[in-house]
Design a protein around this motif. Structure first.
Motif, short mmCIF file in Angstrom:
data_model
loop_
_atom_site.label_atom_id
_atom_site.label_comp_id
_atom_site.label_asym_id
_atom_site.label_seq_id
_atom_site.Cartn_x
_atom_site.Cartn_y
_atom_site.Cartn_z
N THR A 1 0.82 -1.21 0.00
CA THR A 1 0.00 0.00 0.00
C THR A 1 0.85 1.26 0.00
N ALA A 2 1.91 1.26 0.81
CA ALA A 2 2.75 2.45 0.94
C ALA A 2 3.43 2.83 -0.37
N LEU A 3 3.69 1.84 -1.23
CA LEU A 3 4.36 2.11 -2.50
C LEU A 3 3.38 2.23 -3.66
N PHE A 4 2.30 1.48 -3.62
CA PHE A 4 1.36 1.43 -4.75
C PHE A 4 0.67 2.76 -4.99
N SER A 5 0.35 3.48 -3.92
CA SER A 5 -0.24 4.82 -4.01
C SER A 5 -1.47 4.85 -4.91
N ASN A 6 -2.38 3.89 -4.68
CA ASN A 6 -3.63 3.81 -5.43
C ASN A 6 -3.42 3.71 -6.94
N GLY A 7 -2.33 3.08 -7.33
CA GLY A 7 -2.06 2.86 -8.75
C GLY A 7 -1.21 3.92 -9.41
N ALA A 8 -0.85 4.96 -8.65
CA ALA A 8 -0.09 6.06 -9.24
C ALA A 8 1.32 5.64 -9.64
N TRP A 9 1.84 4.51 -9.09
CA TRP A 9 3.18 4.07 -9.45
C TRP A 9 3.16 2.85 -10.37
N CYS A 10 2.02 2.55 -10.96
CA CYS A 10 2.00 1.48 -11.96
C CYS A 10 2.97 1.83 -13.09
N GLY A 11 3.82 0.86 -13.45
CA GLY A 11 4.77 1.08 -14.53
C GLY A 11 6.12 1.57 -14.09
N ALA A 12 6.26 1.95 -12.81
CA ALA A 12 7.57 2.41 -12.32
C ALA A 12 8.56 1.25 -12.27
N CYS A 13 9.82 1.57 -12.43
CA CYS A 13 10.88 0.56 -12.42
C CYS A 13 11.76 0.75 -11.19
N PHE A 14 12.14 -0.37 -10.58
CA PHE A 14 12.97 -0.36 -9.39
C PHE A 14 14.07 -1.40 -9.54
N THR A 15 15.27 -1.02 -9.16
CA THR A 15 16.34 -2.00 -9.01
C THR A 15 16.37 -2.45 -7.56
N ILE A 16 16.36 -3.76 -7.36
CA ILE A 16 16.28 -4.34 -6.03
C ILE A 16 17.49 -5.25 -5.81
N THR A 17 18.09 -5.12 -4.65
CA THR A 17 19.19 -6.00 -4.27
C THR A 17 18.94 -6.54 -2.88
N CYS A 18 19.25 -7.79 -2.66
CA CYS A 18 19.09 -8.42 -1.36
C CYS A 18 20.16 -7.88 -0.39
N ASP A 19 19.74 -7.58 0.83
CA ASP A 19 20.66 -7.00 1.82
C ASP A 19 21.40 -8.10 2.56
N SER A 20 22.60 -8.41 2.09
CA SER A 20 23.38 -9.52 2.67
C SER A 20 23.92 -9.21 4.05
N GLY B 1 11.83 -17.33 1.70
CA GLY B 1 10.47 -16.86 1.93
C GLY B 1 10.33 -15.36 1.95
N ILE B 2 11.12 -14.69 2.79
CA ILE B 2 11.14 -13.23 2.86
C ILE B 2 12.56 -12.79 3.17
N VAL B 3 12.99 -11.71 2.52
CA VAL B 3 14.34 -11.20 2.76
C VAL B 3 14.30 -9.67 2.85
N PRO B 4 15.26 -9.10 3.59
CA PRO B 4 15.44 -7.65 3.56
C PRO B 4 16.11 -7.25 2.26
N VAL B 5 15.68 -6.14 1.69
CA VAL B 5 16.26 -5.67 0.43
C VAL B 5 16.51 -4.17 0.52
N ASN B 6 17.25 -3.69 -0.45
CA ASN B 6 17.38 -2.26 -0.71
C ASN B 6 16.92 -2.02 -2.14
N TYR B 7 16.24 -0.89 -2.35
CA TYR B 7 15.74 -0.61 -3.69
C TYR B 7 15.95 0.86 -4.03
N ARG B 8 15.95 1.12 -5.31
CA ARG B 8 15.93 2.49 -5.79
C ARG B 8 15.16 2.54 -7.10
N ARG B 9 14.50 3.64 -7.32
CA ARG B 9 13.78 3.82 -8.57
C ARG B 9 14.76 4.17 -9.67
#
Length: 249
Positions: free
Chosen positions: A64-83, A140-148
């Protein structure tokens, strides 16, 4: 000719987008959709078949915090797992995904025990192929870092027209640059430009009768850039058809 105020506003938009591109932010990630990502097709952005939309299997549903009611549909993010926080990362890897769906909150579960997409958590529910690029399947679940980041697309933007007489429902996909559509205008060959309103996700609507007219679209991205797809749909366009433009951000 652009006014100084307009030039300043455009510059600020572009600067704000570049700042957001450069910043790494902590979040968490899970996965869904199966090993072939078939379960990720469709979704709350309205893209339907993600291959046809130009997004493939490197996709994610946003909390919910990122989706913003669909306003961020189509946005690109680079995601890396936080080792630094888990041993489940695949060292030295990252993945760039497109936001194509919504991960709904589950208020029956605690935010730190299954309610991963509850506000105010920033969370990515990634396609399984994207997830297994950066983390072990068993985690199952991991901590990550992301940037747009800017979106790289092949070919021009596409416009799929659904609806009926006096109601055009237009899906815009394969959007490059910021990837996010902030506003759209539509123009028939016999009309002036008319602003469209967001219906849901990446779908925009107009309440005009435009049958028998060629259609043009003016698209503004959330970084302030504007492109015009002139006469992208011919005068004999029909509901349910997709029309590919020659323009791109």
């Amino acid at each position: 000719m652009e006014t100084p105020a307009l030039l300043l506003l455009t510059t600020l938009w572009v600067f704000a987008f570049k700042v957001s591109v450069a910043q790494w932010t902590p979040a968490t990630a899970t996965f869904y959709g199966g090993s072939d990502a078939s379960g990720t097709m469709g979704g709350a952005c309205g893209y339907g078949n993600l291959y046809n939309a130009g997004y493939g299997t490197n996709s994610a549903a946003l909390s919910t915090a990122l989706f913003s009611n669909g306003a961020w549909c189509g946005a690109c993010f680079t995601i890396t797992c936080d080792s630094s926080k888990t041993r489940s990362c695949k060292q030295g890897t990252s993945i760039t995904i497109t936001a194509t769906n919504f991960c709904p909150p589950n208020y029956a579960l605690a935010n730190d025990d299954g309610g991963w997409c509850n506000p105010p958590r920033q969370h990515f529910d990634m396609s399984q192929p994207a997830w297994t690029t950066i983390a072990d399947y068993q985690a199952g679940i991991v901590p990550v870092n992301y940037r747009r980041v800017p979106c790289q697309r092949n070919g021009g933007m596409r416009f799929t027209i659904n609806g009926n007489n006096y109601f055009e429902l237009v899906l815009v996909d394969n959007v490059g640059g910021s990837g996010v559509v902030a506003q759209i205008w539509i123009k028939g060959s016999n009309t002036d430009w008319m602003v469209m309103s967001r219906n849901w996700g990446a779908l925009w609507q107009s309440g005009s009768y435009l049958n028998g007219q060629s259609l043009s679209f003016m698209v503004k991205a959330d970084d302030g850039r504007v492109v015009t797809a002139s006469n992208v749909a011919p005068s004999n366009w029909w509901f349910g058809a997709t029309y590919t433009s020659w323009v791109q951000f």
